[in-house]
Design a protein around this motif. Structure first.
Motif, PDB file in Angstrom:
ATOM      1  N   VAL A  77       0.821  -1.229   0.000  1.00 13.75           N
ATOM      2  CA  VAL A  77       0.000   0.000   0.000  1.00 13.75           C
ATOM      3  C   VAL A  77       0.848   1.270   0.000  1.00 13.75           C
ATOM      4  CG1 VAL A  77      -2.082  -1.034   0.933  1.00 13.75           C
ATOM      5  CG2 VAL A  77      -0.419  -0.101   2.514  1.00 13.75           C
ATOM      6  N   THR A  78       1.879   1.289  -0.827  1.00 15.19           N
ATOM      7  CA  THR A  78       2.739   2.470  -0.899  1.00 15.19           C
ATOM      8  C   THR A  78       2.223   3.459  -1.941  1.00 15.19           C
ATOM      9  OG1 THR A  78       4.636   1.126  -0.301  1.00 15.19           O
ATOM     10  CG2 THR A  78       5.098   3.282  -1.250  1.00 15.19           C
ATOM     11  N   ASN A 192      -5.005   3.464   2.528  1.00 22.61           N
ATOM     12  CA  ASN A 192      -3.914   4.437   2.538  1.00 22.61           C
ATOM     13  C   ASN A 192      -2.876   4.143   1.450  1.00 22.61           C
ATOM     14  OD1 ASN A 192      -3.563   6.415   5.239  1.00 22.61           O
ATOM     15  ND2 ASN A 192      -5.107   4.842   5.377  1.00 22.61           N
ATOM     16  N   SER A 193      -3.363   3.643   0.299  1.00 26.31           N
ATOM     17  CA  SER A 193      -2.406   3.221  -0.728  1.00 26.31           C
ATOM     18  C   SER A 193      -1.974   4.362  -1.642  1.00 26.31           C
ATOM     19  CB  SER A 193      -3.004   2.100  -1.571  1.00 26.31           C
ATOM     20  OG  SER A 193      -3.790   2.634  -2.609  1.00 26.31           O
ATOM     21  N   THR A 294       0.119   9.852   5.171  1.00 30.89           N
ATOM     22  CA  THR A 294      -0.004   8.392   5.108  1.00 30.89           C
ATOM     23  C   THR A 294      -0.397   7.861   3.728  1.00 30.89           C
ATOM     24  OG1 THR A 294      -2.297   8.546   5.838  1.00 30.89           O
ATOM     25  CG2 THR A 294      -0.638   8.191   7.532  1.00 30.89           C
ATOM     26  N   ALA A 295      -1.421   8.447   3.113  1.00 36.57           N
ATOM     27  CA  ALA A 295      -1.980   7.855   1.899  1.00 36.57           C
ATOM     28  C   ALA A 295      -1.131   8.153   0.665  1.00 36.57           C
ATOM     29  CB  ALA A 295      -3.403   8.350   1.687  1.00 36.57           C
ATOM     30  N   THR A 410       5.833   3.923   3.313  1.00 37.25           N
ATOM     31  CA  THR A 410       4.770   3.448   2.416  1.00 37.25           C
ATOM     32  C   THR A 410       3.745   4.553   2.150  1.00 37.25           C
ATOM     33  OG1 THR A 410       3.323   2.496   4.124  1.00 37.25           O
ATOM     34  CG2 THR A 410       5.057   1.080   3.252  1.00 37.25           C
ATOM     35  N   THR A 411       4.249   5.765   1.922  1.00 38.28           N
ATOM     36  CA  THR A 411       3.366   6.886   1.597  1.00 38.28           C
ATOM     37  C   THR A 411       3.150   6.974   0.094  1.00 38.28           C
ATOM     38  OG1 THR A 411       4.476   8.021   3.396  1.00 38.28           O
ATOM     39  CG2 THR A 411       2.924   9.300   2.076  1.00 38.28           C
ATOM     40  N   GLY A 412       4.231   6.923  -0.654  1.00 44.07           N
ATOM     41  CA  GLY A 412       4.094   6.860  -2.097  1.00 44.07           C
ATOM     42  C   GLY A 412       4.141   8.175  -2.822  1.00 44.07           C
TER      43      GLY A 412
HETATM   44  K     K Z   1       0.500   5.030   0.555  1.00 38.52           K
END
Ligand code: K
Ligand code: K
Lengths: 467, 467
Positions: A77-78, A192-193, A294-295, A410-412
């Motif tokens: 979920v990054t 939160n991907s 987070t997301a 894993t924020t992305g």
């Molecule tokens: K994420």
């Protein structure tokens, strides 16, 4: 009536790992090993599915690494991507990504609940019976029960989210695609991907605060974690929140509001947002504060943003969400413990107290050590990337460090480096995503309890979860 | 025969502060207050002297902030400069800077020795008597005695250094200027200040390893701190090193060698060093490893260096030297404790052991908390600079963060931002230098002791100094 969340000792973990009496392969490997193996299996299957010819549009170049990287990013979920999610993948490919996100989010949520609760040493009998009577939610020792609760809760929240999003998306994309977009983004946001298949990502709705607020609510719901939800749902019966939930809620609120105010400060003049009305811009910075921690749904291009915004985003990503949730980072409760310890230290107090409870030394050392170990890890990965990514040399340190922090937490979010990574660079970032999801627990595991001296009067002890 | 270095409790500090029976102003203020006041006085007098018309060359623009910033930088032995030290100041101005460096270096060295040793709770009687007999070095309670020893030791080392440097400088600049240069650089190097009045700084001697090695030896001698020196000088009599000295020596060696190897890796192709022979280049990277961590003599322009070098330099600066020395940073012993704690944690060991001694929890929490507090401090200062320095926007985050880390660690290297700082920016950097020198102790002070449970068998406990 305290429902303490104690972190397991090594002996307890041992016992827990061997409580299954079936002597098959699965029963012989430890929890973190199960987690890692399961995670690797999901990634492998996902990468295989994303390699199928009907997963991606044929007219675009497609490599094995595209599939593997995307599967790793989705299952952890990054949300970092080497190819554009909306352009590169077919509906089938996007469904695979959506399912990987759902498995990753719910799987890690369940596993971390099991890790944190299943091995606690003692359970207050009164609260045990009471809770059992009311909701039968106490038996968190059992894997199936935990998975059941997590899935039930998540599906209810995701369904509500999808139903709220649907009208907006159906209005813009027709009912079929609109419905799919609604489901995809409800799953992606709760998990939160940060994956989006909207033409311009969530930025498409910069001028429609309702859409942003629904997505933000899903992100927050997902980032709180199951244990906080359980506490909140049981509150009417128990009139009690665990220390963990209290600290998580206080920290989450403080981070959302603090981030909002600071983004207002750093982006008081968002160049790329001139077309947005002042009130809508307020909602945009609120969304940034929630999403960027987070997301990782990107709202504005970082090119148009100030360095202060970039630094602030890096800090928020590093902090992340709450343990037992779909979010990464060092976690809100870790930061909370550190702030409480710092305050106590500066006041010359020996005990670190929050809400009439004393935090254990084990808890505090865990929190502090997590910061140190994660920084060393981030430093080493950044250094390796810096040595190997010629492309990054042209931009400077921040491109690389931002990327590594984003992957580890894993924020992305990205400043734009991801698509330019070499294969070695992609492997480093995949490693960061993998360890960011799995490794913190594994590291934390091996830390033993430390016992305190008995003092004449002390507040009763209780722990919050770290990592 | 252990000569433990225990950190003082609040009560002991109180007692220590009030041990003077004279009821004048000076006896009423605490050690950290004395330190800060003394430091401020030195800076003020220095800034005043640097404002005198015969301190700077009249044909160059000169502002009050130039003098104040330089005085702060010199007294805190940082070495960041808004004006060129060799070009801007007259011989008189340079002598003022040299004296400020000497007062700053020796003053802080003495004060930190007093802070760390004067209040220790107990002293092994046997070792006390033995030491007293041999060198009479035990009475580190007395301010004058400590200052005396520090000044004696420093002057001996600096004199040797100046005499070794003199032939080279006299050969190049004539005997008068050469002698002055030798004294200036011996003081600057032992003080880890990084100020240089050579035309191109120490880079002038890129092709003369002997000069670099002498300067490097002075830097290391200064960065070890008085307590380690005392242990080394007494070793023939005591056959014993304190845990603090052992850890400091191990960490210093590891950092020098590790930094050397990594700089060889990141700068295997130093563009600006093409004219340097391969062997001399090896000495240059060794010099970088030693200088870039604490002293801050710049060897090559950072423009020509890789991002990996910049990151590595930032990390080394952040670590810094040994407590009780002229160097800054979070300190070698702090890093050592963190590494030992991490290793113990990863092995599931409860006790953190080094050289048959167990580290106290107080010690470990101190070390961990120092990292957290310093990072928060660095983050806030970087954020403030990012918001206010328009110039930095063009270069990116690393310019600002590098500058803040360098000022806080009193290293004095820069990517080039210092001369472009606004007055507000200069104040922020001066604050970082000031707190980097004074504040860590003040923060550490208020942390109280934590007692451990007695276990059936444990190694005897001993502390190393943090911060
Ligand atoms: K994420
Ligand atoms: K320096």
């Amino acid at each position: 009536m305290s429902r303490k969340i104690d972190l397991p000792t090594a002996a307890e973990m041992q016992k827990f790992h061997h409580q299954s009496q079936r002597h098959n392969f699965w029963s012989k490997i430890s929890m973190p090993q199960r987690l890692s193996l399961g995670f690797l299996t999901v990634i492998t299957v996902g990468a295989f599915l994303l390699m199928l010819p009907f997963s991606y549009h044929g007219n675009i170049g497609h490599t094995f690494m595209d599939g593997l990287f995307t599967a790793t990013s989705a299952a952890s979920v990054t949300g970092l991507t080497v190819v554009d999610t909306a352009q590169h993948w077919t509906i089938f490919g996007q469904i695979v990504i959506m399912i990987l996100v759902e498995i990753g989010a719910l799987g890690f949520m369940s596993f971390s609940v099991l890790l944190f609760t299943a091995t606690r040493r003692q359970m207050d009998l009164k609260s045990k019976m009471m809770v059992q009577e009311v909701y039968n939610l106490e038996s968190l020792y059992d894997t199936r029960v935990v998975f059941g609760y997590v899935i039930k809760l998540s599906l209810i929240i995701q369904t509500i989210g999808a139903l709220l999003l649907a009208p907006f998306f159906m209005h813009d994309f027709g009912w079929k695609r609109g419905m799919f977009y609604a489901i995809f983004h409800a799953i992606s946001a709760f998990g939160n991907s940060g994956f989006s298949i909207l033409p311009k990502g969530t930025a498409s709705y910069n001028n429609q605060p309702w859409v942003l607020l629904i997505i933000a609510a899903l992100i927050v719901a997902g980032s709180l974690g199951f244990l906080v939800w359980r506490d909140l749902l049981l509150y009417r019966a128990t009139h009690h929140l665990t220390l963990h939930s209290k600290l998580a809620l206080v920290m989450t609120s403080a981070l959302i509001i603090g981030g909002w105010l600071l983004f207002e400060l750093t982006e008081h003049n968002i160049h790329s947002a001139q077309s947005i009305s002042p009130i809508n811009r307020l909602f945009d910075t609120l969304f940034m504060s929630i999403s960027y921690r987070t997301a990782g749904f990107a709202q504005f291009s970082f090119d148009t943003m100030s360095s202060a915004t970039v630094l602030l985003t890096m800090m928020l990503m590093y902090i992340g969400g709450t343990p037992g949730s779909t979010a990464g980072g060092i976690k809100t409760t870790t930061l909370g413990v550190l702030i409480l310890q710092t305050r106590a230290a500066l006041r010359g107090k020996k005990d670190v107290v929050f809400s009439h409870r004393r935090l254990s030394h084990e808890n505090i050392v865990r929190a502090l050590l997590l910061v140190f170990v994660s920084l060393v890890f981030l430093g080493i990965l950044s250094f390796l990337l810096m040595l190997t990514q010629e492309h990054a040399q042209n931009y400077g340190l921040e491109y690389v460090i931002f990327e590594v922090v984003s992957a580890f937490a894993t924020t992305g979010l990205t400043l734009g480096l991801t698509p330019h990574l070499t294969t070695f660079g992609q492997i480093i970032i995949m490693l960061a995503m993998f360890i960011g999801r799995v490794g913190i627990y594994t590291v934390m595991f091996s830390i033993l309890n430390v016992h305190d001296d008995k003092a004449p009067f002390r507040y009763p002890e209780e722990s919050v979860i770290i990592g």
